[in-house]
Design a protein around this motif. Structure first.
Motif, PDB file in Angstrom:
ATOM      1  N   ALA A  10       0.054   7.743   0.073  1.00 44.72           N
ATOM      2  CA  ALA A  10       0.090   6.288   0.273  1.00 44.72           C
ATOM      3  C   ALA A  10       1.366   5.707  -0.324  1.00 44.72           C
ATOM      4  N   ILE A  11       1.912   4.699   0.347  1.00 46.85           N
ATOM      5  CA  ILE A  11       3.006   3.931  -0.241  1.00 46.85           C
ATOM      6  C   ILE A  11       2.614   2.453  -0.200  1.00 46.85           C
ATOM      7  N   PHE A  12       3.213   1.704  -1.135  1.00 46.27           N
ATOM      8  CA  PHE A  12       2.969   0.254  -1.153  1.00 46.27           C
ATOM      9  C   PHE A  12       4.219  -0.459  -0.656  1.00 46.27           C
ATOM     10  N   ALA A  13       4.041  -1.369   0.281  1.00 49.49           N
ATOM     11  CA  ALA A  13       5.153  -2.195   0.744  1.00 49.49           C
ATOM     12  C   ALA A  13       4.743  -3.647   0.542  1.00 49.49           C
ATOM     13  N   ARG A  14       5.429  -4.339  -0.356  1.00 47.55           N
ATOM     14  CA  ARG A  14       5.051  -5.730  -0.599  1.00 47.55           C
ATOM     15  C   ARG A  14       5.267  -6.538   0.674  1.00 47.55           C
ATOM     16  N   THR A  15       4.185  -7.109   1.176  1.00 45.16           N
ATOM     17  CA  THR A  15       4.240  -7.729   2.504  1.00 45.16           C
ATOM     18  C   THR A  15       3.442  -9.021   2.536  1.00 45.16           C
ATOM     19  N   ASP A  16       4.065 -10.048   3.076  1.00 43.89           N
ATOM     20  CA  ASP A  16       3.309 -11.244   3.452  1.00 43.89           C
ATOM     21  C   ASP A  16       3.073 -11.107   4.957  1.00 43.89           C
ATOM     22  N   VAL A  17       1.825 -11.054   5.367  1.00 41.56           N
ATOM     23  CA  VAL A  17       1.548 -10.781   6.785  1.00 41.56           C
ATOM     24  C   VAL A  17       2.043 -11.889   7.724  1.00 41.56           C
ATOM     25  N   THR A  18       2.389 -13.034   7.162  1.00 39.88           N
ATOM     26  CA  THR A  18       2.909 -14.094   8.026  1.00 39.88           C
ATOM     27  C   THR A  18       4.407 -13.914   8.289  1.00 39.88           C
ATOM     28  N   SER A  19       5.020 -12.932   7.628  1.00 36.75           N
ATOM     29  CA  SER A  19       6.468 -12.734   7.759  1.00 36.75           C
ATOM     30  C   SER A  19       6.795 -11.567   8.684  1.00 36.75           C
ATOM     31  N   GLU A  20       7.604 -11.836   9.702  1.00 28.53           N
ATOM     32  CA  GLU A  20       8.041 -10.766  10.610  1.00 28.53           C
ATOM     33  C   GLU A  20       8.881  -9.736   9.858  1.00 28.53           C
ATOM     34  N   ALA A  21       9.804 -10.220   9.013  1.00 23.08           N
ATOM     35  CA  ALA A  21      10.708  -9.302   8.303  1.00 23.08           C
ATOM     36  C   ALA A  21       9.914  -8.370   7.381  1.00 23.08           C
ATOM     37  N   ASP A  22       8.938  -8.912   6.657  1.00 21.38           N
ATOM     38  CA  ASP A  22       8.142  -8.088   5.732  1.00 21.38           C
ATOM     39  C   ASP A  22       7.392  -6.996   6.499  1.00 21.38           C
ATOM     40  N   LEU A  23       6.778  -7.387   7.609  1.00 19.64           N
ATOM     41  CA  LEU A  23       5.985  -6.394   8.346  1.00 19.64           C
ATOM     42  C   LEU A  23       6.866  -5.333   8.989  1.00 19.64           C
ATOM     43  N   ARG A  24       8.002  -5.769   9.526  1.00 27.20           N
ATOM     44  CA  ARG A  24       8.927  -4.775  10.100  1.00 27.20           C
ATOM     45  C   ARG A  24       9.365  -3.780   9.029  1.00 27.20           C
ATOM     46  N   ALA A  25       9.643  -4.291   7.822  1.00 26.96           N
ATOM     47  CA  ALA A  25      10.095  -3.420   6.733  1.00 26.96           C
ATOM     48  C   ALA A  25       8.972  -2.450   6.328  1.00 26.96           C
ATOM     49  N   ALA A  26       7.742  -2.938   6.283  1.00 30.89           N
ATOM     50  CA  ALA A  26       6.607  -2.073   5.903  1.00 30.89           C
ATOM     51  C   ALA A  26       6.416  -0.968   6.942  1.00 30.89           C
ATOM     52  N   ILE A  27       6.500  -1.331   8.217  1.00 28.73           N
ATOM     53  CA  ILE A  27       6.311  -0.341   9.292  1.00 28.73           C
ATOM     54  C   ILE A  27       7.453   0.685   9.251  1.00 28.73           C
ATOM     55  N   ALA A  28       8.678   0.189   9.043  1.00 25.67           N
ATOM     56  CA  ALA A  28       9.830   1.108   8.996  1.00 25.67           C
ATOM     57  C   ALA A  28       9.700   2.059   7.798  1.00 25.67           C
ATOM     58  N   ALA A  29       9.259   1.532   6.653  1.00 20.68           N
ATOM     59  CA  ALA A  29       9.096   2.393   5.469  1.00 20.68           C
ATOM     60  C   ALA A  29       8.073   3.489   5.763  1.00 20.68           C
ATOM     61  N   GLY A  30       7.015   3.128   6.451  1.00 17.10           N
ATOM     62  CA  GLY A  30       5.987   4.112   6.808  1.00 17.10           C
ATOM     63  C   GLY A  30       6.515   5.153   7.780  1.00 17.10           C
ATOM     64  N   GLU A  31       7.283   4.694   8.774  1.00 16.43           N
ATOM     65  CA  GLU A  31       7.824   5.642   9.766  1.00 16.43           C
ATOM     66  C   GLU A  31       8.793   6.626   9.097  1.00 16.43           C
ATOM     67  N   ASN A  32       9.612   6.113   8.182  1.00 14.63           N
ATOM     68  CA  ASN A  32      10.573   7.003   7.484  1.00 14.63           C
ATOM     69  C   ASN A  32       9.851   8.044   6.657  1.00 14.63           C
ATOM     70  N   ARG A  33       8.784   7.619   6.030  1.00 18.61           N
ATOM     71  CA  ARG A  33       8.105   8.520   5.092  1.00 18.61           C
ATOM     72  C   ARG A  33       7.104   9.443   5.794  1.00 18.61           C
ATOM     73  N   PHE A  34       6.353   8.883   6.762  1.00 16.58           N
ATOM     74  CA  PHE A  34       5.211   9.628   7.313  1.00 16.58           C
ATOM     75  C   PHE A  34       5.315   9.948   8.802  1.00 16.58           C
ATOM     76  N   GLY A  35       6.357   9.439   9.488  1.00 16.46           N
ATOM     77  CA  GLY A  35       6.456   9.665  10.936  1.00 16.46           C
ATOM     78  C   GLY A  35       5.813   8.540  11.727  1.00 16.46           C
ATOM     79  N   PRO A  36       5.537   8.769  13.044  1.00 14.23           N
ATOM     80  CA  PRO A  36       5.086   7.683  13.920  1.00 14.23           C
ATOM     81  C   PRO A  36       3.808   6.993  13.437  1.00 14.23           C
ATOM     82  N   LEU A  37       3.782   5.681  13.623  1.00 17.17           N
ATOM     83  CA  LEU A  37       2.589   4.906  13.243  1.00 17.17           C
ATOM     84  C   LEU A  37       1.500   5.129  14.288  1.00 17.17           C
TER      85      LEU A  37
END
Ligand SMILES: NC(=O)c1ccc[n+]([C@@H]2O[C@H](COP(=O)([O-])OP(=O)(O)OC[C@H]3O[C@@H](n4cnc5c(N)ncnc54)[C@H](O)[C@@H]3O)[C@@H](O)[C@H]2O)c1
Length: 254
Positions: free
Chosen positions: A52-79
């Motif tokens: 598991a990784i933690f990505a500080r995210t406000d779900v109302t923010s496009e930038a935060d969610l994009r960053a969280a998804i990208a961090a997951g893809e880099n670490r774990f592969g396709p979402l």
């Protein structure tokens, strides 16, 4: 979809229902991106290990969610999965002693619970749709969190009920469209569950809700919600529906 080996985004994953999903999914061998405003409890990573990784995210923010998804893809592969649990509770009468309900508070509840859920789904779906399909054309699974308040909102729940009704209403159009991309979409409408959100509710309110719950005559346990999420992942025929998980609770006006 097989949970083991899948990469799954969980918004609101630091607490309550979302945290129970993180525990269950990592326990079954999934990798999880915890997207939340607040970090998980301190000992969580000892338990989840590398999964598991933690990505500080406000779900109302496009930038935060994009960053969280990208961090997951880099670490774990396709979402492969997204579980939208981030949400806030708000209770206020429309016509209170101090005047009409706050428009700002109404907007905030809609913004986090409904717009935040839609933001999560649209960006997660974009990531899933660009991945190589698995067996039978499946690219991903989305689980959204509605509430029984979508259908039986109590006095004081106008904003919360409207936000959760919006989530319920999103389910079918999302499933119809995203099915073309191999993505299933299901909502769960929980009754009353024992989480920090409910622990903060006044005792009188909690007690009255337990009294209105026919059987079992108690609050739900977060792991019971997580168990249904796990089943939604694994059962391919579940799509485009809102599943009640409520021990036959039908909330009265108050
Ligand atoms: N507990 C219940 O009885 C119950 C019943 C029906 C529906 N729900 C819904 O289930 C979901 C989870 O609720 P819970 O009981 O686990 O609550 P909770 O308060 O324990 O957890 C909610 C999490 O969402 C996070 N969050 C809030 N706003 C956020 C934002 N803007 N961006 C990112 N994260 C944010 C919080 O930090 C918290 O970790 C909510 O959508 C809630 O409305 C709960």
């Amino acid at each position: 979809m097989r949970i083991e080996g899948s990469s799954i985004l969980v918004t609101g994953g630091s607490s309550g229902l979302g945290a129970a999903c993180v525990q269950k999914l990592t326990g079954q061998g999934a990798s999880v991106i915890i997207a939340d405003l607040a970090p998980p409890r301190e000992d969580a990573f000892g338990e989840f290990g590398e999964r598991a990784i933690f990505a500080r995210t406000d779900v109302t923010s496009e930038a935060d969610l994009r960053a969280a998804i990208a961090a997951g893809e880099n670490r774990f592969g396709p979402l492969r999965g997204a579980i939208a649990c981030a949400g806030i509770l708000h209770a206020e009468r429309v016509l209170g002693r101090e005047g009409p309900a706050s428009l700002e508070a109404f907007r905030r509840v809609i913004e986090v619970n409904l717009v935040g859920t839609f933001n999560t789904v649209r960006l997660a779906a974009e990531a899933m749709a660009r991945s190589q399909p698995l067996e039978a054309g499946l690219c991903g699974v989305v689980v959204m969190t509605s509430s029984v308040a979508a259908l039986e909102g109590q006095i004081g729940q106008a904003a919360y009920s409207a936000s959760k009704g919006g989530v319920a209403a999103l389910t079918l159009p999302l499933a119809r469209e995203l099915g073309q991309h191999g993505i299933r979409v299901v909502s769960i409408a929980p009754g009353v569950f024992e989480t920090p959100m409910m622990q903060n509710a006044p005792d009188k309110v909690r007690q009255s809700l337990i009294e209105q719950t026919p059987f079992p005559h108690r609050l739900g346990r977060p792991e019971e919600f997580a168990a249904l999420v796990g089943h939604v992942f694994e059962n391919e025929m579940l799509n485009g529906c809102v599943l009640r998980l409520d021990a036959a609770l039908r909330m009265g006006p108050k």
